[in-house]
Write a protein that holds these residues in place. Structure first.
Motif, PDB file in Angstrom:
ATOM      1  N   ALA A 279       0.846  -1.193   0.000  1.00 41.59           N
ATOM      2  CA  ALA A 279       0.000   0.000   0.000  1.00 41.59           C
ATOM      3  C   ALA A 279       0.879   1.241   0.000  1.00 41.59           C
ATOM      4  O   ALA A 279       1.912   1.289   0.679  1.00 41.59           O
ATOM      5  N   ARG A 280       0.461   2.242  -0.751  1.00 41.47           N
ATOM      6  CA  ARG A 280       1.156   3.530  -0.742  1.00 41.47           C
ATOM      7  C   ARG A 280       0.141   4.609  -0.381  1.00 41.47           C
ATOM      8  O   ARG A 280      -0.877   4.761  -1.048  1.00 41.47           O
TER       9      ARG A 280
ATOM     10  N   LYS B  31      -0.293  -0.092  15.200  1.00 42.72           N
ATOM     11  CA  LYS B  31      -0.947  -0.435  16.462  1.00 42.72           C
ATOM     12  C   LYS B  31      -2.221  -1.249  16.253  1.00 42.72           C
ATOM     13  O   LYS B  31      -2.510  -2.184  17.013  1.00 42.72           O
ATOM     14  N   ASN B  32      -2.969  -0.933  15.209  1.00 40.87           N
ATOM     15  CA  ASN B  32      -4.286  -1.544  15.038  1.00 40.87           C
ATOM     16  C   ASN B  32      -4.325  -2.720  14.069  1.00 40.87           C
ATOM     17  O   ASN B  32      -5.346  -3.416  13.996  1.00 40.87           O
ATOM     18  N   LEU B  33      -3.222  -2.940  13.340  1.00 40.61           N
ATOM     19  CA  LEU B  33      -3.247  -4.001  12.337  1.00 40.61           C
ATOM     20  C   LEU B  33      -2.239  -5.121  12.563  1.00 40.61           C
ATOM     21  O   LEU B  33      -2.499  -6.273  12.194  1.00 40.61           O
ATOM     22  N   SER B  34      -1.074  -4.810  13.115  1.00 34.74           N
ATOM     23  CA  SER B  34       0.021  -5.789  13.122  1.00 34.74           C
ATOM     24  C   SER B  34      -0.361  -7.102  13.809  1.00 34.74           C
ATOM     25  O   SER B  34      -0.086  -8.194  13.291  1.00 34.74           O
ATOM     26  N   THR B  35      -1.015  -7.018  14.967  1.00 31.93           N
ATOM     27  CA  THR B  35      -1.369  -8.241  15.693  1.00 31.93           C
ATOM     28  C   THR B  35      -2.414  -9.050  14.939  1.00 31.93           C
ATOM     29  O   THR B  35      -2.324 -10.287  14.847  1.00 31.93           O
ATOM     30  N   ARG B  36      -3.390  -8.380  14.361  1.00 29.57           N
ATOM     31  CA  ARG B  36      -4.424  -9.087  13.594  1.00 29.57           C
ATOM     32  C   ARG B  36      -3.826  -9.820  12.397  1.00 29.57           C
ATOM     33  O   ARG B  36      -4.197 -10.955  12.088  1.00 29.57           O
TER      34      ARG B  36
ATOM     35  N   TRP C  97      -2.952   0.923  -4.040  1.00 32.49           N
ATOM     36  CA  TRP C  97      -2.258  -0.353  -3.925  1.00 32.49           C
ATOM     37  C   TRP C  97      -1.255  -0.484  -5.063  1.00 32.49           C
ATOM     38  O   TRP C  97      -1.642  -0.568  -6.228  1.00 32.49           O
ATOM     39  N   ILE C  98       0.012  -0.492  -4.700  1.00 32.99           N
ATOM     40  CA  ILE C  98       1.068  -0.637  -5.693  1.00 32.99           C
ATOM     41  C   ILE C  98       1.034  -2.029  -6.304  1.00 32.99           C
ATOM     42  O   ILE C  98       1.219  -2.212  -7.499  1.00 32.99           O
TER      43      ILE C  98
ATOM     44  N   LYS D 293      -6.378  -6.424   2.895  1.00 37.33           N
ATOM     45  CA  LYS D 293      -6.722  -5.240   2.090  1.00 37.33           C
ATOM     46  C   LYS D 293      -7.918  -4.512   2.687  1.00 37.33           C
ATOM     47  O   LYS D 293      -7.911  -3.269   2.817  1.00 37.33           O
ATOM     48  N   ASN D 294      -8.944  -5.255   3.073  1.00 40.37           N
ATOM     49  CA  ASN D 294     -10.130  -4.629   3.672  1.00 40.37           C
ATOM     50  C   ASN D 294      -9.782  -3.955   4.987  1.00 40.37           C
ATOM     51  O   ASN D 294     -10.253  -2.829   5.267  1.00 40.37           O
ATOM     52  N   TRP D 295      -8.986  -4.620   5.815  1.00 39.91           N
ATOM     53  CA  TRP D 295      -8.608  -4.036   7.104  1.00 39.91           C
ATOM     54  C   TRP D 295      -7.851  -2.726   6.908  1.00 39.91           C
ATOM     55  O   TRP D 295      -8.090  -1.749   7.619  1.00 39.91           O
ATOM     56  N   VAL D 296      -6.922  -2.719   5.989  1.00 44.43           N
ATOM     57  CA  VAL D 296      -6.108  -1.519   5.763  1.00 44.43           C
ATOM     58  C   VAL D 296      -6.999  -0.356   5.345  1.00 44.43           C
ATOM     59  O   VAL D 296      -6.887   0.763   5.883  1.00 44.43           O
ATOM     60  N   GLU D 297      -7.862  -0.597   4.395  1.00 47.73           N
ATOM     61  CA  GLU D 297      -8.722   0.482   3.905  1.00 47.73           C
ATOM     62  C   GLU D 297      -9.645   1.003   5.004  1.00 47.73           C
ATOM     63  O   GLU D 297      -9.888   2.218   5.103  1.00 47.73           O
ATOM     64  N   GLU D 298     -10.164   0.096   5.841  1.00 50.70           N
ATOM     65  CA  GLU D 298     -11.011   0.522   6.961  1.00 50.70           C
ATOM     66  C   GLU D 298     -10.220   1.340   7.975  1.00 50.70           C
ATOM     67  O   GLU D 298     -10.688   2.396   8.445  1.00 50.70           O
ATOM     68  N   GLU D 299      -9.023   0.872   8.313  1.00 48.78           N
ATOM     69  CA  GLU D 299      -8.250   1.551   9.351  1.00 48.78           C
ATOM     70  C   GLU D 299      -7.733   2.909   8.896  1.00 48.78           C
ATOM     71  O   GLU D 299      -7.587   3.819   9.713  1.00 48.78           O
TER      72      GLU D 299
END
Length: 439
Positions: free
Chosen positions: A215-216, A248-253, A336-337, A297-303
């Motif tokens: 992602a960019r 903080k919000n994505l790495s563990t998931r 998304w690159i 991809k969905n998580w990133v866009e939401e966060e």
């Protein structure tokens, strides 16, 4: 004393290859000397093995490869920026040992000659090779050739039973994802019933690998002087906030679904007396199956959406960041690159059994977090088997880092494995008529 397979001639070949700058233009925007390195490798093979070896392909793909699917945006951008010089410096080499045969009677080896950026002096102390590409992948690539030569000298009739292909590709590093290297060659029919991708695999072999997506996040605001920071959009503050929020919000998931997340680059500018209104944040994600990729991809866009909402709440009360907070959604753009790339996932009991007899262990299914992304993802068909194995360890041997190295002993052991593999592998080949390698 047993004679070394990785002899002095091979030591000298590796040292010469390490001295050649084969850094990918994907990272530098400058042409690579990979053609020179590939010619050195090919000529060495031809001189050592004579009529048993020939070059059947050594050229660059045309820009038409960009018309295919799954082409990373960064490849399109770099090719457009550099024009013909990009393609001229990105050739692929294919060596054939023996006659051309059907893929059922062919074994293929793949390694890449391109490297990441940041060169440093090449050294060898009779034990350890240090230099960019030592472990990733010039050292293992030279060890592969030493193993092939040893096998053919020990059992010359190997080539009466099988054909051996060696792909020496460009376009593996720098986010090119093999789309104009390995993918291009496989589409031309250069693969076998068994395909071994030579990569530092940490003592096990993989027949499942991860694939990455990038992602960019771009900030396209306006600059300002440090005397009036409130009049500009502060890309540094906004991108820094996004980086921390996403980690903080994505790495563990992501780790919970056997994926990986890497905050790989944040840039706005170098001056101390300016507010930079533009910049970008790069984030790389690895996933082990296509469903995980879609989930990430969905998580990133939401966060990113949540982060921008919270940024506005937190920073709209500060005078110097009021403008940035107000306009955050308008000046921040996620793209998304690369995404949607395939994942290697295959099994073959017969070949796995052979590898086990040779002392290799398959990476367990419950340890997929150890898998990594490589070009092997492009060689997946129901009737073939693809695995990843090679000497060294990406982390331990400092791949992509300062003082990258590989020991002579590591290469020697790998060369011995290649010799034993080829000698043993011919027992699996059915007696079929010779024909050209083709899809």
């Amino acid at each position: 004393m047993t004679k070394q397979i990785f002899s002095l001639d091979y030591v000298n070949l590796l040292l010469e290859l390490l001295k050649i700058d084969t850094v990918t233009p994907m990272e530098t925007g400058k042409p690579s000397n990979i053609l020179k390195a590939q010619k050195l490798y090919a000529n060495f093979a031809l001189n050592r093995l004579g009529d048993m070896c020939k070059v059947i392909q050594h050229d660059s793909p045309s820009a038409d490869v960009l018309n295919a699917g799954c082409i990373p945006l960064t490849v399109r951008e770099r090719a457009r920026q550099m024009g013909g010089s990009f393609w001229d410096s990105q050739p692929n080499l294919v060596l054939l040992f023996g006659e051309e045969r059907s893929y059922e009677q062919t074994i293929m080896f793949n390694f890449h000659m391109d490297t990441v950026d940041q060169l440093f002096p090449v050294t060898f102390d009779n034990n350890k090779f240090v230099g960019r590409g030592a472990v990733d992948m010039k050292g293992p690539g030279v060890g592969l050739l030493a193993g092939i030569e040893s096998a053919l000298k020990q059992k010359p009739d190997i080539l009466d039973h099988i054909s051996i292909l060696v792909q020496c590709v460009s376009g593996e590093e720098g986010g090119a994802m093999g789309v104009y290297g390995t993918k291009h060659l496989v589409q031309k029919g250069y693969f076998g019933r068994f395909n071994l991708f030579v990569e530092p695999s940490g003592g096990v072999y993989f027949d499942q690998s991860s694939t990455s997506m990038t992602a960019r996040i771009n900030i396209s605001g306006k600059d300002s002087t440090d005397d009036a920071p409130h009049q500009g959009h502060n890309a540094s503050v906004l991108l820094g906030y996004l980086a921390q929020w996403l980690m903080k919000n994505l790495s563990t998931r992501i780790e919970d679904i056997k994926g990986k997340m890497c905050l790989s680059g944040l840039h706005t500018g170098y001056m101390h007396n300016k507010v930079f209104g533009t910049g970008q944040l790069l984030i790389n994600f690895a996933y082990v199956n296509e469903e995980s990729g879609r989930q990430i991809k969905n998580w990133v866009e939401e966060e990113v959406e949540y982060a921008l909402i919270n940024f506005k709440k937190e920073f709209s009360t500060l005078f110097s960041t009021l403008l940035t907070a107000r306009d955050a959604k308008d000046i921040c753009h996620l793209e998304w690159i690369k995404e949607g790339l395939p994942v290697l996932k295959n099994r073959n009991f017969e070949i796995e059994q052979l590898l086990n007899k040779l002392g290799l262990q398959r990476n367990p299914d419950n340890q997929l977090d150890k898998a990594f992304t490589c070009d092997a993802m492009w060689v997946v068909r129901p009737d073939i088997y693809t695995a990843v194995y090679g000497p060294g360890n990406l982390g331990v041997n400092n791949a992509h880092a300062k003082d990258e190295y590989i020991t002579r002993q590591e290469i020697e052991e790998f060369s011995s494995f290649i010799r034993d593999l080829l000698i043993t592998y011919i027992t699996l080949i059915p007696n079929k008529s010779t024909k050209e390698i083709s899809l």
